[in-house]
Design a protein around this motif. Structure first.
Motif, PDB file in Angstrom:
ATOM      1  N   GLY A 195       0.804  -1.216   0.000  1.00  0.00           N
ATOM      2  CA  GLY A 195       0.000   0.000   0.000  1.00  0.00           C
ATOM      3  C   GLY A 195       0.839   1.269   0.000  1.00  0.00           C
ATOM      4  O   GLY A 195       0.491   2.268  -0.641  1.00  0.00           O
ATOM      5  N   LEU A 196       1.959   1.262   0.705  1.00  0.00           N
ATOM      6  CA  LEU A 196       2.810   2.454   0.779  1.00  0.00           C
ATOM      7  C   LEU A 196       3.738   2.584  -0.415  1.00  0.00           C
ATOM      8  O   LEU A 196       4.061   3.694  -0.837  1.00  0.00           O
ATOM      9  N   ARG A 197       4.159   1.478  -0.952  1.00  0.00           N
ATOM     10  CA  ARG A 197       5.173   1.498  -1.992  1.00  0.00           C
ATOM     11  C   ARG A 197       4.742   2.290  -3.221  1.00  0.00           C
ATOM     12  O   ARG A 197       5.550   2.999  -3.829  1.00  0.00           O
ATOM     13  N   GLY A 198       3.456   2.191  -3.573  1.00  0.00           N
ATOM     14  CA  GLY A 198       2.980   2.887  -4.761  1.00  0.00           C
ATOM     15  C   GLY A 198       2.844   4.387  -4.586  1.00  0.00           C
ATOM     16  O   GLY A 198       3.004   5.145  -5.531  1.00  0.00           O
ATOM     17  N   GLU A 199       2.583   4.843  -3.367  1.00  0.00           N
ATOM     18  CA  GLU A 199       2.334   6.266  -3.171  1.00  0.00           C
ATOM     19  C   GLU A 199       3.554   7.056  -2.711  1.00  0.00           C
ATOM     20  O   GLU A 199       3.510   8.276  -2.670  1.00  0.00           O
ATOM     21  N   LEU A 200       4.656   6.381  -2.386  1.00  0.00           N
ATOM     22  CA  LEU A 200       5.869   7.071  -1.964  1.00  0.00           C
ATOM     23  C   LEU A 200       6.837   7.237  -3.129  1.00  0.00           C
ATOM     24  O   LEU A 200       6.978   6.348  -3.968  1.00  0.00           O
ATOM     25  N   LYS A 201       7.508   8.383  -3.147  1.00  0.00           N
ATOM     26  CA  LYS A 201       8.496   8.624  -4.182  1.00  0.00           C
ATOM     27  C   LYS A 201       9.740   7.763  -3.924  1.00  0.00           C
ATOM     28  O   LYS A 201      10.284   7.133  -4.817  1.00  0.00           O
ATOM     29  N   THR A 202      10.152   7.723  -2.663  1.00  0.00           N
ATOM     30  CA  THR A 202      11.287   6.913  -2.253  1.00  0.00           C
ATOM     31  C   THR A 202      11.035   6.421  -0.831  1.00  0.00           C
ATOM     32  O   THR A 202      10.245   7.013  -0.105  1.00  0.00           O
ATOM     33  N   GLY A 203      11.683   5.373  -0.451  1.00  0.00           N
ATOM     34  CA  GLY A 203      11.511   4.841   0.898  1.00  0.00           C
ATOM     35  C   GLY A 203      12.506   5.407   1.879  1.00  0.00           C
ATOM     36  O   GLY A 203      12.548   4.988   3.033  1.00  0.00           O
ATOM     37  N   ALA A 204      13.314   6.352   1.447  1.00  0.00           N
ATOM     38  CA  ALA A 204      14.415   6.828   2.274  1.00  0.00           C
ATOM     39  C   ALA A 204      14.341   8.323   2.574  1.00  0.00           C
ATOM     40  O   ALA A 204      15.359   9.001   2.596  1.00  0.00           O
ATOM     41  N   ASP A 205      13.134   8.853   2.792  1.00  0.00           N
ATOM     42  CA  ASP A 205      13.039  10.258   3.159  1.00  0.00           C
ATOM     43  C   ASP A 205      12.089  10.432   4.342  1.00  0.00           C
ATOM     44  O   ASP A 205      11.482   9.470   4.822  1.00  0.00           O
ATOM     45  N   VAL A 206      11.975  11.653   4.817  1.00  0.00           N
ATOM     46  CA  VAL A 206      11.171  11.947   6.006  1.00  0.00           C
ATOM     47  C   VAL A 206       9.685  11.670   5.752  1.00  0.00           C
ATOM     48  O   VAL A 206       8.978  11.184   6.638  1.00  0.00           O
ATOM     49  N   ALA A 207       9.213  11.940   4.551  1.00  0.00           N
ATOM     50  CA  ALA A 207       7.802  11.687   4.233  1.00  0.00           C
ATOM     51  C   ALA A 207       7.486  10.194   4.307  1.00  0.00           C
ATOM     52  O   ALA A 207       6.433   9.796   4.799  1.00  0.00           O
ATOM     53  N   ALA A 208       8.400   9.373   3.843  1.00  0.00           N
ATOM     54  CA  ALA A 208       8.205   7.922   3.911  1.00  0.00           C
ATOM     55  C   ALA A 208       8.192   7.454   5.358  1.00  0.00           C
ATOM     56  O   ALA A 208       7.381   6.606   5.745  1.00  0.00           O
ATOM     57  N   ALA A 209       9.075   8.003   6.182  1.00  0.00           N
ATOM     58  CA  ALA A 209       9.118   7.631   7.598  1.00  0.00           C
ATOM     59  C   ALA A 209       7.832   8.028   8.299  1.00  0.00           C
ATOM     60  O   ALA A 209       7.305   7.272   9.126  1.00  0.00           O
ATOM     61  N   ALA A 210       7.297   9.191   7.962  1.00  0.00           N
ATOM     62  CA  ALA A 210       6.040   9.632   8.567  1.00  0.00           C
ATOM     63  C   ALA A 210       4.890   8.715   8.156  1.00  0.00           C
ATOM     64  O   ALA A 210       4.025   8.377   8.974  1.00  0.00           O
ATOM     65  N   ALA A 211       4.883   8.286   6.918  1.00  0.00           N
ATOM     66  CA  ALA A 211       3.831   7.365   6.455  1.00  0.00           C
ATOM     67  C   ALA A 211       3.919   6.022   7.167  1.00  0.00           C
ATOM     68  O   ALA A 211       2.900   5.439   7.551  1.00  0.00           O
ATOM     69  N   VAL A 212       5.125   5.528   7.399  1.00  0.00           N
ATOM     70  CA  VAL A 212       5.311   4.261   8.114  1.00  0.00           C
ATOM     71  C   VAL A 212       4.872   4.413   9.568  1.00  0.00           C
ATOM     72  O   VAL A 212       4.236   3.517  10.130  1.00  0.00           O
ATOM     73  N   GLY A 213       5.183   5.548  10.182  1.00  0.00           N
ATOM     74  CA  GLY A 213       4.758   5.790  11.565  1.00  0.00           C
ATOM     75  C   GLY A 213       3.248   5.802  11.705  1.00  0.00           C
ATOM     76  O   GLY A 213       2.695   5.217  12.645  1.00  0.00           O
ATOM     77  N   LYS A 214       2.582   6.433  10.759  1.00  0.00           N
ATOM     78  CA  LYS A 214       1.120   6.470  10.795  1.00  0.00           C
ATOM     79  C   LYS A 214       0.530   5.071  10.592  1.00  0.00           C
ATOM     80  O   LYS A 214      -0.419   4.678  11.264  1.00  0.00           O
ATOM     81  N   LEU A 215       1.104   4.309   9.680  1.00  0.00           N
ATOM     82  CA  LEU A 215       0.611   2.959   9.393  1.00  0.00           C
ATOM     83  C   LEU A 215       0.837   2.009  10.571  1.00  0.00           C
ATOM     84  O   LEU A 215      -0.045   1.227  10.923  1.00  0.00           O
ATOM     85  N   VAL A 216       1.990   2.087  11.205  1.00  0.00           N
ATOM     86  CA  VAL A 216       2.250   1.195  12.338  1.00  0.00           C
ATOM     87  C   VAL A 216       1.361   1.570  13.525  1.00  0.00           C
ATOM     88  O   VAL A 216       0.901   0.693  14.260  1.00  0.00           O
ATOM     89  N   ALA A 217       1.048   2.840  13.693  1.00  0.00           N
ATOM     90  CA  ALA A 217       0.130   3.253  14.757  1.00  0.00           C
ATOM     91  C   ALA A 217      -1.277   2.720  14.492  1.00  0.00           C
ATOM     92  O   ALA A 217      -1.959   2.240  15.410  1.00  0.00           O
ATOM     93  N   GLN A 218      -1.711   2.774  13.253  1.00  0.00           N
ATOM     94  CA  GLN A 218      -3.028   2.253  12.882  1.00  0.00           C
ATOM     95  C   GLN A 218      -3.105   0.750  13.130  1.00  0.00           C
ATOM     96  O   GLN A 218      -4.070   0.255  13.707  1.00  0.00           O
ATOM     97  N   ARG A 219      -2.074   0.023  12.723  1.00  0.00           N
ATOM     98  CA  ARG A 219      -2.065  -1.431  12.922  1.00  0.00           C
ATOM     99  C   ARG A 219      -1.951  -1.798  14.402  1.00  0.00           C
ATOM    100  O   ARG A 219      -2.497  -2.814  14.826  1.00  0.00           O
ATOM    101  N   ALA A 220      -1.264  -0.976  15.178  1.00  0.00           N
ATOM    102  CA  ALA A 220      -1.156  -1.237  16.612  1.00  0.00           C
ATOM    103  C   ALA A 220      -2.502  -1.047  17.295  1.00  0.00           C
ATOM    104  O   ALA A 220      -2.872  -1.835  18.180  1.00  0.00           O
TER     105      ALA A 220
END
Length: 120
Positions: free
Chosen positions: A60-85
């Motif tokens: 789900g994240l891979r398609g909407e992120l430009k790269t996996g190595a920037d601050v925006a990607a980290a913020a998206a992962v943080g939001k997703l892990v909080a939702q799953r938690a």
């Protein structure tokens, strides 16, 4: 003389030891970053299992992120892990930054997880 890998392992174990001392039974939000991706998982150390996980490699994240190595990607992962938690019934965690300094991508992931509803 210790190698760079050994020094990072020592720092990670030192941080993890202090975190486990103050955890009081809370699961830990463990973060790992590489040069291309960032990974987060919530681990119950008492049971020895992962309760929730997210990374920039998720479909789900891979398609909407430009790269996996920037601050925006980290913020998206943080939001997703909080939702799953929250879906797994976890709200209180202790943050495990591992051997990484708390700034940049690590800080963005932590702030986003807090906004998503995790308490630490």
């Amino acid at each position: 003389m210790a190698t760079q890998k050994e020094l990072l392992r020592r720092r990670a174990s030192r941080v993890r030891r202090s975190i486990k001392a103050v955890a009081n039974g809370r699961p830990r939000l463990s973060v790992h970053r590489s040069s291309k991706n960032i990974y987060a998982q919530i681990i119950d150390d008492a049971a020895g299992r992962t309760l929730a996980a997210a990374s920039t490699l998720d479909v789900g994240l891979r398609g909407e992120l430009k790269t996996g190595a920037d601050v925006a990607a980290a913020a998206a992962v943080g939001k997703l892990v909080a939702q799953r938690a929250k879906e797994a019934g976890v709200t209180d965690v202790v943050f495990d930054r591992g051997a990484f300094i708390y700034h940049g991508r690590i800080k963005a992931l932590a702030d986003s997880a807090r906004e998503g509803g995790l308490n630490f």
